[in-house]
Every structure is written in structure tokens, then in C-alpha cells.
Enzyme design. Structure first.
Site, PDB file in Angstrom:
ATOM      1  N   SER A  19       0.868  -1.184   0.000  1.00  0.00           N
ATOM      2  CA  SER A  19       0.000   0.000   0.000  1.00  0.00           C
ATOM      3  C   SER A  19       0.896   1.224   0.000  1.00  0.00           C
ATOM      4  O   SER A  19       2.087   1.111   0.350  1.00  0.00           O
ATOM      5  CB  SER A  19      -0.862  -0.009   1.266  1.00  0.00           C
TER       6      SER A  19
ATOM      7  N   TYR B 284      -2.339  -1.295  10.843  1.00  0.00           N
ATOM      8  CA  TYR B 284      -2.369  -1.549   9.388  1.00  0.00           C
ATOM      9  C   TYR B 284      -1.052  -1.112   8.742  1.00  0.00           C
ATOM     10  O   TYR B 284      -0.443  -1.871   7.988  1.00  0.00           O
ATOM     11  CB  TYR B 284      -3.561  -0.807   8.766  1.00  0.00           C
TER      12      TYR B 284
HETATM   13  P1  NAD Z   1     -11.051  -6.090   0.139  1.00  0.00           P
HETATM   14  O1  NAD Z   1     -11.448  -5.989   1.570  1.00  0.00           O
HETATM   15  O2  NAD Z   1     -12.087  -5.949  -0.900  1.00  0.00           O
HETATM   16  O3  NAD Z   1     -10.250  -7.431  -0.122  1.00  0.00           O
HETATM   17  C1  NAD Z   1      -9.462  -8.039   0.861  1.00  0.00           C
HETATM   18  C2  NAD Z   1      -9.789  -9.511   0.856  1.00  0.00           C
HETATM   19  O4  NAD Z   1      -8.991 -10.138   1.864  1.00  0.00           O
HETATM   20  C3  NAD Z   1     -11.274  -9.766   1.192  1.00  0.00           C
HETATM   21  O5  NAD Z   1     -11.908 -10.510   0.182  1.00  0.00           O
HETATM   22  C4  NAD Z   1     -11.211 -10.503   2.513  1.00  0.00           C
HETATM   23  O6  NAD Z   1     -12.209 -11.512   2.657  1.00  0.00           O
HETATM   24  C5  NAD Z   1      -9.804 -11.122   2.465  1.00  0.00           C
HETATM   25  N1  NAD Z   1      -9.383 -11.443   3.823  1.00  0.00           N
HETATM   26  C6  NAD Z   1      -9.499 -10.686   4.950  1.00  0.00           C
HETATM   27  N2  NAD Z   1      -9.129 -11.397   6.026  1.00  0.00           N
HETATM   28  C7  NAD Z   1      -8.781 -12.639   5.579  1.00  0.00           C
HETATM   29  C8  NAD Z   1      -8.339 -13.812   6.209  1.00  0.00           C
HETATM   30  N3  NAD Z   1      -8.198 -13.901   7.550  1.00  0.00           N
HETATM   31  N4  NAD Z   1      -8.094 -14.902   5.456  1.00  0.00           N
HETATM   32  C9  NAD Z   1      -8.250 -14.862   4.105  1.00  0.00           C
HETATM   33  N5  NAD Z   1      -8.683 -13.777   3.439  1.00  0.00           N
HETATM   34  C10 NAD Z   1      -8.941 -12.665   4.169  1.00  0.00           C
HETATM   35  O7  NAD Z   1      -9.923  -5.006  -0.059  1.00  0.00           O
HETATM   36  P2  NAD Z   1      -9.209  -4.487  -1.384  1.00  0.00           P
HETATM   37  O8  NAD Z   1      -9.426  -3.025  -1.413  1.00  0.00           O
HETATM   38  O9  NAD Z   1      -9.525  -5.306  -2.558  1.00  0.00           O
HETATM   39  O10 NAD Z   1      -7.690  -4.710  -0.931  1.00  0.00           O
HETATM   40  C11 NAD Z   1      -6.888  -5.743  -1.451  1.00  0.00           C
HETATM   41  C12 NAD Z   1      -5.454  -5.496  -1.026  1.00  0.00           C
HETATM   42  O11 NAD Z   1      -5.055  -4.200  -1.487  1.00  0.00           O
HETATM   43  C13 NAD Z   1      -5.240  -5.492   0.480  1.00  0.00           C
HETATM   44  O12 NAD Z   1      -3.987  -6.058   0.756  1.00  0.00           O
HETATM   45  C14 NAD Z   1      -5.248  -4.017   0.827  1.00  0.00           C
HETATM   46  O13 NAD Z   1      -4.537  -3.752   2.008  1.00  0.00           O
HETATM   47  C15 NAD Z   1      -4.571  -3.454  -0.401  1.00  0.00           C
HETATM   48  N6  NAD Z   1      -4.850  -2.027  -0.643  1.00  0.00           N
HETATM   49  C16 NAD Z   1      -6.100  -1.601  -0.964  1.00  0.00           C
HETATM   50  C17 NAD Z   1      -6.320  -0.244  -1.194  1.00  0.00           C
HETATM   51  C18 NAD Z   1      -7.668   0.299  -1.568  1.00  0.00           C
HETATM   52  O14 NAD Z   1      -7.813   1.542  -1.594  1.00  0.00           O
HETATM   53  N7  NAD Z   1      -8.656  -0.492  -1.882  1.00  0.00           N
HETATM   54  C19 NAD Z   1      -5.256   0.665  -1.078  1.00  0.00           C
HETATM   55  C20 NAD Z   1      -3.994   0.171  -0.729  1.00  0.00           C
HETATM   56  C21 NAD Z   1      -3.805  -1.183  -0.528  1.00  0.00           C
END
Ligand code: NAD
Length: 259
Positions: free
Chosen positions: A143, A156
Site C-alpha cells: 500500500s 495496518y
Molecule cells: P477487500 O477488503 O475488498 O479485499 C481483501 C480480501 O482479503 C477480502 O476478500 C477478505 O475476505 C480477504 N481477507 C481478509 N481477512 C482474511 C483472512 N483472515 N483470510 C483470508 N482472506 C482474508 O480489499 P481491497 O481493497 O480489494 O484490498 C486488497 C489489497 O489491497 C489489500 O492487501 C489491501 O490492504 C490493499 N490495498 C487496498 C487499497 C484500496 O484503496 N482499496 C489501497 C492500498 C492497498
């Protein structure tokens, strides 16, 4: 969405967090480019999602359960008959409150799932690649919070900072095996399974001010970077970070200075 093609033809890929906004876009982009993909996530979101391609096989996994990780990674490897590409995308997102109120439980949960879960799945993938002499690609999803903090996110950002250094540590140790390890650092990405950034007026106006491109990204923006890091065109790229943040981390005091 990347247009259909063969950039990843017959590559065997595993993606965690596959039912989430960004993970799902990566799974679809990989399948769309000819890969076979194991999509991993918690049982409930995995079951609720649809997987409209026979190139995609869902396998349920809890990143907080160490034994289950070993078992499911082995199952994924045997489903695909090997692994060429592993993407560690699954994570809990922010929301732990002010540092003064951060509980031991929340700290442990974020470190366990977001950092240790990434370590254990990446290690299982790396061991599988080494055992079969596969010059594979390991991609972590960090991130902009791997480098920069924001209010109420100490657990986080600590885990995401760890993912950045874990990725470099892996790149150094796995380089001699021909395995590449890179991180993608997304900025604000509007994901379909959460309230839209544009429904939150304060956040939307911050993004217009703080992001050079003045808008949030979409999951496909991250998926395009994940396709590049998985394909042979990135064969000399390792230990790197691709930032997909619309220019958020390129400036400070966005839009608050004249001239
Ligand atoms: P999201 O919440 O839609 O997806 C995250 C997924 O991880 C979910 O489907 C959830 O069920 C799964 N997860 C959570 N806990 C879990 C566990 N214990 N075991 C297995 N799976 C688990 O979020 P996203 O926005 O798609 O984010 C995906 C990645 O991108 C993450 O690593 C997040 O930190 C990173 N990210 C997202 C953003 C954003 O703005 N969306 C920005 C920076 C980084």
C-alpha cells in the site's frame, strides 16, 4: 479490464484475497490472459462470489490459520500441478482507531493476517517453486501505507511496512533461484464491495486535492500492474515496488499552495 489475450498463457497462478475488490480484478485479468488461477479467500466471500471461467478454481483459506495455510497452499499447488505466480493480496483494511486505544487483539490480528499471513503463503509458494525449479514470480500487495501513515491506522501501516521489507528480503534470498519478488503499492482504489469513495464527500474532496490525477483508481489499475509483474516482460524486475496511486505519494501539501 485488460483486453483478452495470451500474456500469461498456461501460467499457474494463486491469488489470495481473491473475492475482494482488487484480488478479484487480478484473478479475472490473469484468467483473461490465459492463466489458470486458484482463487483463495475466506469461505463466505469466496462462496458468495461468482467465478465465470473454468480457468478459475476457488479454494477457501483463512490467513489467520497457520496450519490451514500449509494445507491449502499444497492443495492449490496440486490443483494447478505447480505454481508459476503467487499474489498475496488478502488483508484486513484499516480501522483500528487511535494508537492510544489500539488493543493487543487488534494489533495481533493485523500482524497475523496482513504480515504473517503474507509471509507464510509466500514461503509456501517459494518452496514449491524451488522444489520444481520454477523461475516464478511472487507479488505482494502492499500500500502507499507501506511508506506513509495516516490517522488511526498504526497496526495496518505497521503490517504494510513489514510487507515492503519482506518483499525485498524475499527478492534477495530467492534471486539465486531465479524467483522474482515485487510489491504493488496501491493508493486509493474504489472497490465495488465497499462504500464508494465518491459517496464520502470529505474523502472524495481529499482525493481531488491530494492525488495528482485528482481521482481514485479502480481495481483494474492494480490488476494491470499485477499482469506485468507476472509475465516474462518483467523478467529483470525484482525487489521493486510499483506504486499505483495516481501520484498521491509524489507530492506533499497537494493543492494547498498557490503558484
Ligand atoms: P477487500 O477488503 O475488498 O479485499 C481483501 C480480501 O482479503 C477480502 O476478500 C477478505 O475476505 C480477504 N481477507 C481478509 N481477512 C482474511 C483472512 N483472515 N483470510 C483470508 N482472506 C482474508 O480489499 P481491497 O481493497 O480489494 O484490498 C486488497 C489489497 O489491497 C489489500 O492487501 C489491501 O490492504 C490493499 N490495498 C487496498 C487499497 C484500496 O484503496 N482499496 C489501497 C492500498 C492497498
Amino acid at each position: 479490464m485488460t483486453s483478452a489475450g495470451s500474456r500469461l498463457r498456461d501460467k499457474r497462478c494463486i491469488v489470495t484475497g481473491a473475492a475482494g475488490g482488487i484480488g478479484r480484478a487480478i484473478v479475472f485479468a490473469y484468467a483473461n490472459q490465459g492463466a489458470h488461477v486458484v482463487a483463495m479467500d475466506l469461505p463466505e466471500p469466496l462462496e458468495a462470489a461468482t467465478w465465470p471461467s473454468d480457468r478459475i478454481a476457488p479454494i477457501a483459506q483463512d490467513l489467520a490459520d497457520r496450519e490451514m495455510i500449509e494445507r491449502t497452499m499444497a492443495e492449490a499447488r496440486s490443483t494447478l500441478r505447480g505454481v508459476d505466480v503467487f499474489v498475496a493480496c488478502g488483508a484486513l483494511k484499516w480501522g483500528t482507531g487511535n494508537f492510544l486505544d489500539l488493543t493487543n487483539r487488534d494489533w495481533d490480528r493485523y500482524i497475523d493476517i496482513n504480515l504473517t499471513g503474507t509471509f507464510l503463503t509466500c514461503r509456501a509458494a517459494a518452496r514449491a517453486m524451488v522444489a520444481e525449479d520454477i523461475c516464478g514470480s511472487i507479488i505482494t500487495i502492499g500500500s502507499v501505507n507501506s511508506f506513509m501513515s495516516e490517522p488511526n491506522a498504526a497496526a495496518y501501516v505497521s503490517a504494510k511496512g513489514g510487507v515492503a521489507m519482506l518483499t525485498r528480503g524475499m527478492a534477495v534470498d530467492l534471486g539465486p533461484h531465479g524467483i522474482r519478488c515485487n510489491m504493488i503499492a496501491p493508493g486509493p482504489i474504489d472497490v465495488p464491495n465497499a462504500p464508494s469513495i465518491y459517496e464520502q464527500p470529505k474523502l472524495a474532496s481529499e482525493i481531488r486535492r491530494e492525488v495528482a490525477l485528482q481521482k481514485a483508481g479502480v481495481p483494474e489499475d492494480v490488476a494491470c500492474a499485477a499482469v506485468f509483474l507476472a509475465e516474462d516482460g518483467s523478467k529483470y524486475v525484482t525487489g521493486s515496488t510499483i506504486t499505483v496511486d495516481g501520484g498521491l505519494s509524489a507530492m506533499i501539501f497537494g493543492g494547498t499552495r498557490d503558484g
